[in-house]
Scaffold this motif. Sequence first.
Motif, PDB file in Angstrom:
ATOM      1  N   LEU A  10       0.804  -1.150   0.046  1.00 50.23           N
ATOM      2  CA  LEU A  10      -0.276  -0.094  -0.039  1.00 50.23           C
ATOM      3  C   LEU A  10       0.816   1.316   0.008  1.00 50.23           C
ATOM      4  CD1 LEU A  10      -2.664  -1.136   2.428  1.00 50.23           C
ATOM      5  CD2 LEU A  10      -2.723  -1.230  -0.015  1.00 50.23           C
ATOM      6  N   LYS A  11       1.745   1.348   0.990  1.00 44.26           N
ATOM      7  CA  LYS A  11       2.653   2.453   0.955  1.00 44.26           C
ATOM      8  C   LYS A  11       3.643   2.435   2.225  1.00 44.26           C
ATOM      9  CE  LYS A  11      -0.172   5.105   4.195  1.00 44.26           C
ATOM     10  NZ  LYS A  11      -0.868   6.482   4.701  1.00 44.26           N
ATOM     11  N   THR A  12       4.601   3.191   2.086  1.00 42.29           N
ATOM     12  CA  THR A  12       5.818   3.362   3.365  1.00 42.29           C
ATOM     13  C   THR A  12       5.863   4.542   3.695  1.00 42.29           C
ATOM     14  OG1 THR A  12       7.187   1.417   1.989  1.00 42.29           O
ATOM     15  CG2 THR A  12       8.408   3.048   3.551  1.00 42.29           C
ATOM     16  N   VAL A  13       5.956   4.880   4.820  1.00 37.70           N
ATOM     17  CA  VAL A  13       6.339   6.064   5.506  1.00 37.70           C
ATOM     18  C   VAL A  13       7.296   6.099   6.833  1.00 37.70           C
ATOM     19  CG1 VAL A  13       4.762   7.775   7.227  1.00 37.70           C
ATOM     20  CG2 VAL A  13       3.558   6.440   5.282  1.00 37.70           C
ATOM     21  N   SER A  14       8.167   7.168   6.621  1.00 38.77           N
ATOM     22  CA  SER A  14       9.160   7.016   7.499  1.00 38.77           C
ATOM     23  C   SER A  14       9.216   8.417   8.232  1.00 38.77           C
ATOM     24  CB  SER A  14      10.600   6.896   6.640  1.00 38.77           C
ATOM     25  OG  SER A  14      10.585   5.455   6.078  1.00 38.77           O
ATOM     26  N   ASP A  15       9.627   8.391   9.382  1.00 40.46           N
ATOM     27  CA  ASP A  15       9.952   9.543  10.246  1.00 40.46           C
ATOM     28  C   ASP A  15      11.190   9.244  10.936  1.00 40.46           C
ATOM     29  OD1 ASP A  15       9.106   8.169  12.413  1.00 40.46           O
ATOM     30  OD2 ASP A  15       7.000   9.338  12.299  1.00 40.46           O
ATOM     31  N   LYS A  16      11.599  10.250  12.311  1.00 41.09           N
ATOM     32  CA  LYS A  16      12.388  10.052  13.107  1.00 41.09           C
ATOM     33  C   LYS A  16      12.500   8.596  13.821  1.00 41.09           C
ATOM     34  CE  LYS A  16      13.637  13.645  15.581  1.00 41.09           C
ATOM     35  NZ  LYS A  16      13.576  14.907  16.541  1.00 41.09           N
ATOM     36  N   ARG A  17      11.252   8.231  14.264  1.00 39.04           N
ATOM     37  CA  ARG A  17      11.033   6.900  15.095  1.00 39.04           C
ATOM     38  C   ARG A  17      11.457   5.513  14.061  1.00 39.04           C
ATOM     39  NH1 ARG A  17       4.789   7.884  16.099  1.00 39.04           N
ATOM     40  NH2 ARG A  17       4.853   8.647  13.823  1.00 39.04           N
ATOM     41  N   GLY A  18      11.290   5.714  12.648  1.00 40.30           N
ATOM     42  CA  GLY A  18      11.704   4.569  12.029  1.00 40.30           C
ATOM     43  C   GLY A  18      10.617   4.576  10.754  1.00 40.30           C
ATOM     44  N   THR A  19      10.424   3.374  10.285  1.00 36.19           N
ATOM     45  CA  THR A  19       9.839   3.174   8.957  1.00 36.19           C
ATOM     46  C   THR A  19       8.625   2.292   9.287  1.00 36.19           C
ATOM     47  OG1 THR A  19      11.656   3.553   7.606  1.00 36.19           O
ATOM     48  CG2 THR A  19       9.899   2.241   6.434  1.00 36.19           C
ATOM     49  N   ILE A  20       7.430   2.570   8.648  1.00 39.07           N
ATOM     50  CA  ILE A  20       6.331   1.633   8.552  1.00 39.07           C
ATOM     51  C   ILE A  20       5.813   1.344   7.077  1.00 39.07           C
ATOM     52  CG2 ILE A  20       3.893   1.242   9.110  1.00 39.07           C
ATOM     53  CD1 ILE A  20       4.154   3.303  11.197  1.00 39.07           C
ATOM     54  N   ILE A  21       5.845   0.110   6.577  1.00 38.84           N
ATOM     55  CA  ILE A  21       5.518  -0.487   5.490  1.00 38.84           C
ATOM     56  C   ILE A  21       3.839  -0.904   5.821  1.00 38.84           C
ATOM     57  CG2 ILE A  21       6.014  -2.101   3.700  1.00 38.84           C
ATOM     58  CD1 ILE A  21       8.731  -2.219   4.644  1.00 38.84           C
ATOM     59  N   PHE A  22       3.183  -0.431   5.011  1.00 39.62           N
ATOM     60  CA  PHE A  22       1.903  -0.799   5.042  1.00 39.62           C
ATOM     61  C   PHE A  22       1.391  -1.744   3.718  1.00 39.62           C
ATOM     62  CE2 PHE A  22       2.034   3.370   7.047  1.00 39.62           C
ATOM     63  CZ  PHE A  22       1.388   3.333   7.861  1.00 39.62           C
ATOM     64  N   LYS A  24      -1.619  -5.497   2.450  1.00 43.17           N
ATOM     65  CA  LYS A  24      -2.647  -5.963   2.900  1.00 43.17           C
ATOM     66  C   LYS A  24      -2.645  -7.524   2.197  1.00 43.17           C
ATOM     67  CE  LYS A  24      -7.686  -5.223   2.143  1.00 43.17           C
ATOM     68  NZ  LYS A  24      -8.881  -4.802   1.439  1.00 43.17           N
ATOM     69  N   ASN A  25      -3.315  -8.268   2.708  1.00 47.13           N
ATOM     70  CA  ASN A  25      -3.332  -9.824   2.331  1.00 47.13           C
ATOM     71  C   ASN A  25      -4.696 -10.139   2.521  1.00 47.13           C
ATOM     72  OD1 ASN A  25      -2.848 -12.280   1.389  1.00 47.13           O
ATOM     73  ND2 ASN A  25      -1.524 -12.896   2.975  1.00 47.13           N
ATOM     74  N   GLY A  26      -5.312 -10.191   1.421  1.00 41.44           N
ATOM     75  CA  GLY A  26      -6.910 -10.375   1.650  1.00 41.44           C
ATOM     76  C   GLY A  26      -7.665  -9.500   2.543  1.00 41.44           C
ATOM     77  N   PRO A  27      -8.044  -9.961   3.641  1.00 43.77           N
ATOM     78  CA  PRO A  27      -8.982  -9.152   4.500  1.00 43.77           C
ATOM     79  C   PRO A  27      -8.050  -8.644   5.608  1.00 43.77           C
ATOM     80  CG  PRO A  27      -9.469 -11.338   5.074  1.00 43.77           C
ATOM     81  CD  PRO A  27      -8.677 -11.251   3.790  1.00 43.77           C
ATOM     82  N   ASN A  28      -6.814  -9.118   5.727  1.00 48.57           N
ATOM     83  CA  ASN A  28      -5.879  -8.679   6.599  1.00 48.57           C
ATOM     84  C   ASN A  28      -4.929  -7.633   6.311  1.00 48.57           C
ATOM     85  OD1 ASN A  28      -6.627 -10.897   8.559  1.00 48.57           O
ATOM     86  ND2 ASN A  28      -5.673 -12.387   7.290  1.00 48.57           N
ATOM     87  N   PHE A  29      -4.778  -6.622   7.283  1.00 43.47           N
ATOM     88  CA  PHE A  29      -3.821  -5.354   6.954  1.00 43.47           C
ATOM     89  C   PHE A  29      -2.649  -5.777   7.742  1.00 43.47           C
ATOM     90  CE2 PHE A  29      -7.885  -3.401   5.940  1.00 43.47           C
ATOM     91  CZ  PHE A  29      -7.661  -2.524   4.961  1.00 43.47           C
ATOM     92  N   LEU A  30      -1.613  -5.487   7.100  1.00 40.22           N
ATOM     93  CA  LEU A  30      -0.192  -6.085   7.725  1.00 40.22           C
ATOM     94  C   LEU A  30       0.576  -4.601   7.700  1.00 40.22           C
ATOM     95  CD1 LEU A  30       0.188  -8.939   5.735  1.00 40.22           C
ATOM     96  CD2 LEU A  30      -0.536  -9.189   7.938  1.00 40.22           C
ATOM     97  N   ASN A  31       0.975  -4.277   8.785  1.00 42.71           N
ATOM     98  CA  ASN A  31       2.038  -3.117   8.881  1.00 42.71           C
ATOM     99  C   ASN A  31       3.395  -3.507   9.500  1.00 42.71           C
ATOM    100  OD1 ASN A  31      -0.264  -1.457   8.129  1.00 42.71           O
ATOM    101  ND2 ASN A  31      -0.527  -0.725  10.219  1.00 42.71           N
ATOM    102  N   LEU A  32       4.453  -3.654   8.957  1.00 47.35           N
ATOM    103  CA  LEU A  32       5.856  -4.090   9.232  1.00 47.35           C
ATOM    104  C   LEU A  32       6.198  -2.741   9.759  1.00 47.35           C
ATOM    105  CD1 LEU A  32       7.919  -6.084   9.667  1.00 47.35           C
ATOM    106  CD2 LEU A  32       8.597  -5.356   7.379  1.00 47.35           C
TER     107      LEU A  32
END
Length: 127
Positions: A10-22, A24-32
């Motif tokens: 879906l997308k990647t967002v980064s800031d001072k705290r680190g990175t989140i990779i958003f 989706k797998n079927g009905p499940n949302f997965l944020n690394l």
Amino acid sequence: MTIKSNLEYLKTVSDKRGTIIFMKNGPNFLNLVEIKQGFSRGGHFHHFHSSHNLISGKVEYMEFNTKTHKEKKMIYHSPYNIDVPPFVAHLLTAIDDVLFLEIFKNNYQDTIFPKYRKIVEQKISEN
């Protein structure tokens, strides 16, 4: 043999705290989610259950149940699964660099919990 994958980036967002990779797998949302040492994430609650699967690092976890008004503070080492029930405000502070996978089934929506969100913002401004 062909294997069909439903994993969607879906997308990647980064800031001072680190990175989140958003994702989706079927009905499940997965944020690394990455939290760099000394920073916090969270400071909110959801109207749905979520699962935080600690992959690496050590985290201080705080939660406040908005229904019972009970608060807990724990230290977790990877690998560990932190289940967060609906309406439980949560805050994760990285003692070491942390990586976790957040899993939930609903579109993401949160409600800020000011006591914990203040900690997130304070740590950002200090570093």
